[in-house]
Design a protein around this motif. Structure first.
Motif, PDB file in Angstrom:
ATOM      1  N   LYS A  13     -43.136  15.228 -42.370  1.00  0.00           N
ATOM      2  CA  LYS A  13     -42.760  16.516 -41.784  1.00  0.00           C
ATOM      3  C   LYS A  13     -43.172  17.670 -42.691  1.00  0.00           C
ATOM      4  O   LYS A  13     -43.694  18.686 -42.232  1.00  0.00           O
ATOM      5  CB  LYS A  13     -41.252  16.557 -41.563  1.00  0.00           C
ATOM      6  N   GLU A 101     -33.969  20.232 -31.320  1.00  0.00           N
ATOM      7  CA  GLU A 101     -33.010  19.178 -31.658  1.00  0.00           C
ATOM      8  C   GLU A 101     -33.731  17.910 -32.083  1.00  0.00           C
ATOM      9  O   GLU A 101     -33.952  17.687 -33.258  1.00  0.00           O
ATOM     10  CB  GLU A 101     -32.124  18.897 -30.442  1.00  0.00           C
ATOM     11  N   THR A 102     -34.094  17.082 -31.116  1.00  0.00           N
ATOM     12  CA  THR A 102     -34.792  15.840 -31.443  1.00  0.00           C
ATOM     13  C   THR A 102     -35.865  15.592 -30.409  1.00  0.00           C
ATOM     14  O   THR A 102     -35.795  16.081 -29.292  1.00  0.00           O
ATOM     15  CB  THR A 102     -33.842  14.625 -31.421  1.00  0.00           C
ATOM     16  N   SER A 104     -38.166  12.091 -29.049  1.00  0.00           N
ATOM     17  CA  SER A 104     -38.298  10.656 -29.251  1.00  0.00           C
ATOM     18  C   SER A 104     -39.774  10.289 -29.247  1.00  0.00           C
ATOM     19  O   SER A 104     -40.501  10.566 -28.298  1.00  0.00           O
ATOM     20  CB  SER A 104     -37.544   9.887 -28.169  1.00  0.00           C
ATOM     21  N   GLU A 109     -35.801   8.399 -32.488  1.00  0.00           N
ATOM     22  CA  GLU A 109     -35.388   9.800 -32.390  1.00  0.00           C
ATOM     23  C   GLU A 109     -35.788  10.523 -33.674  1.00  0.00           C
ATOM     24  O   GLU A 109     -35.403  10.120 -34.778  1.00  0.00           O
ATOM     25  CB  GLU A 109     -33.867   9.874 -32.201  1.00  0.00           C
ATOM     26  N   ILE A 110     -36.577  11.566 -33.530  1.00  0.00           N
ATOM     27  CA  ILE A 110     -37.001  12.311 -34.712  1.00  0.00           C
ATOM     28  C   ILE A 110     -36.485  13.737 -34.592  1.00  0.00           C
ATOM     29  O   ILE A 110     -36.695  14.395 -33.572  1.00  0.00           O
ATOM     30  CB  ILE A 110     -38.535  12.307 -34.839  1.00  0.00           C
ATOM     31  N   THR A 111     -35.807  14.175 -35.622  1.00  0.00           N
ATOM     32  CA  THR A 111     -35.279  15.536 -35.584  1.00  0.00           C
ATOM     33  C   THR A 111     -36.396  16.518 -35.881  1.00  0.00           C
ATOM     34  O   THR A 111     -37.303  16.241 -36.672  1.00  0.00           O
ATOM     35  CB  THR A 111     -34.172  15.722 -36.624  1.00  0.00           C
TER      36      THR A 111
END
Ligand code: SF4
Ligand code: SF4
Lengths: 328, 188
Positions: A13, A101-102, A104, A109-111
């Motif tokens: 990220k 938020e997130t 997928s 699930e990736i924030t």
């Protein structure tokens, strides 16, 4: 294993964020020049690529190949340090900025944020304040009167405008009962903060303009009276660092305005993906910045101080008191 | 009373940034107006008006003879002293210029020579592209002046053009009339 995956994700990220932020000035400079051109009945860049789309690339190559000149009387160490000091803080701030938020990806699930600090707002203001060191050192180390005057102005301007800026967000914090930016956005799911906090938004936005050193508050680099202000003596890639920093801060202030007052990734009426909503709002505010730049003249220095201390500061204090009374 | 009301109105307007908003509206309007830029020389080119005062040209009469009678009035009236005429007598006994030179480097394109000429022999035409690397090339003689393009028939338009640098720098226009640049821009 869990830890490795989590760390890898964070590293990914961060790398993505840095890459995007470093490349962001390319389209933004193009946009700015196009907007400037059309507002002045010109065309802006037209020759490199389709409608000048590759012009930022050409400028980048030009800046990279330019002579890296250091004035003879300059403080060499500080002179080299200043662009990095100006560049790093705006990038660091984005660690605390949530973009949604997130999502997928492949079932996971990736924030959409690097970290969800519970003091994110404080972190943002603390780090963004560091950027002024780059400007001050840059002006001081160059040993030129224009640069020094520019950085002195920046010094005073930053101090005067960070206070109302900090006060302006207290209303938002009162409403959300949290300093985490994610929580602040969640608290705006029903109604955006701009409805409750119009004064807060006004103060924050004006102070943000000053913070990003954009017209009408760009006294630090007032090209009319100071050459180019604090980066008069900079050339080549070091100059590019300052420019990148300026654009990233512009985006940062837009992002903050959207998160704090315009509901972040919460959409209205049209159901778009949250991230798209967020980016659209940010793009609008970036456009607003550019629109302002080519519409308004620059404030005089004493007017700048008057606005900061006699208008914005009382307004922000009144905003805190009213918000406190109404929502207690 | 109404003046006081006006002042109150002004202050209320300022409180809600009416002045700033109108400025923003103005720039926004300009943003979507047609730009005044002419992409000269490789995309667009401007065609001069009929009254345009460009490069001089010398006219011929119906028999193909040069109209100039070498009276030197143009040389006299020229404020820049850039015309040089040397007369001679041709086979028919007419007075004609043996040498007729205009130093366009010094000319200010006032058009007085055109006004002064009793024989309607000299005029300022439509050509405006005659830059040169040497000021000596800008001294134009009689025979070259006879070949220069005359007045534009119509004009005032912007047409698509192409830059040709093969032989000489030449901007070729491909259409006779383009859009009217002056009408198209937004003025206030
Ligand atoms: S246009 Fe004016 S300056 Fe030029 S040659 Fe004629 S009279 Fe002289
Ligand atoms: S161009 Fe006209 S004014 Fe000049 S010398 Fe010839 S006739 Fe006389």
């Amino acid at each position: 294993m869990e830890l490795v995956v989590a760390l890898g994700l964070i590293a990914f990220k961060v790398a993505l964020l840095i890459a995007v932020l470093l490349l962001l000035p390319l389209p933004l400079t193009w946009m700015e020049r196009k907007i400037a051109g059309h507002m002045q009945q010109r065309m802006g860049p037209m020759r490199v690529g389709w409608h000048g789309l590759l012009q930022p690339m050409a400028d980048g190559i030009k800046l990279l190949t330019k002579e890296d000149h250091i004035p003879a009387e300059a403080d060499r160490f500080l002179f080299k340090l200043a662009p990095i000091l100006a560049l790093a803080p705006p990038f660091v701030v984005f660690v605390a900025i949530p973009f949604g938020e997130t999502v997928s990806v492949l079932g996971a699930e990736i924030t959409l944020y690097v970290s969800n600090m519970n003091v994110a707002l404080l972190f943002v203001f603390a780090v963004i304040g560091l950027e002024v060191y780059g400007v001050i050192f840059g002006g001081w180390a160059a040993n030129s009167k224009y640069a020094l005057l520019g950085s002195l102005r920046t010094c005073a301007q930053m101090i005067s405008y960070e206070i109302p800026m900090g006060f302006a967000v207290i209303g938002v914090v009162i409403l959300a009962q949290s300093m985490s930016l994610v929580d602040i956005v969640r608290a705006q799911a029903d109604l955006w903060n701009i409805v409750y906090q119009p004064i807060g938004f006004f103060v924050f936005f004006v102070a943000g303009l000053a913070e990003a050193q954009r017209i009408p508050f760009d006294l630090a680099e007032a090209e009319g009276d100071l050459g180019a202000g604090f980066h008069t003596e900079y050339s080549g890639i070091r100059f590019a660092f300052f420019m990148v920093s300026e654009y990233v801060i512009m985006v940062l202030v837009s992002v903050l305005v959207v998160i704090l007052f315009f509901g972040g990734w919460n959409g209205v009426l049209i159901p778009l993906p949250p991230l798209l909503w967020f980016l659209l709002k940010v793009a609008f505010f970036v456009y607003l910045f550019m629109w302002f730049r080519f519409t308004f003249p620059r404030y005089r220095y004493d007017q700048l101080m008057t606005i900061g201390w006699k208008v914005l500061l009382p307004l922000s204090l009144a905003n805190i008191i009213i918000t406190g009374i109404v929502f207690s | 009373m109404s003046r006081a009301l006006d002042r109150v109105g002004t202050w209320v307007g300022w409180a809600f940034f009416a002045d700033l908003a109108s400025a923003l509206g103005l720039t926004f309007g300009y943003m979507f107006s047609r730009s005044v830029t002419m992409q000269y020389p490789d995309k667009e080119k401007w065609l001069p008006y009929a009254r345009y005062r460009g490069h001089h040209f010398l006219k011929r009469d119906a028999e193909g003879e040069i109209k100039c009678v070498a009276c030197e009035l143009c040389a006299r009236i020229c404020p820049c002293d850039c015309i040089e005429v040397v007369p001679y007598e041709d086979e028919k006994g007419n007075r004609r210029p043996a040498k007729f030179e205009i130093d366009t480097a010094r000319c200010l394109f006032c058009g007085l020579c055109e006004d002064a000429c009793p024989a309607d022999a000299i005029a300022l035409g439509q050509q405006y592209e005659f830059s040169s690397f040497s000021s000596r090339d800008l001294v134009i003689g009689r025979d070259d002046l006879l070949l220069k393009p005359g007045k534009a028939a119509s004009g005032g338009g912007v047409v698509a053009a192409r830059l040709d640098t093969q032989k000489t720098v030449l901007v070729e226009a491909n259409e006779p009339r383009g859009y009217n640049w002056w009408r198209n821009i937004r003025r206030r």
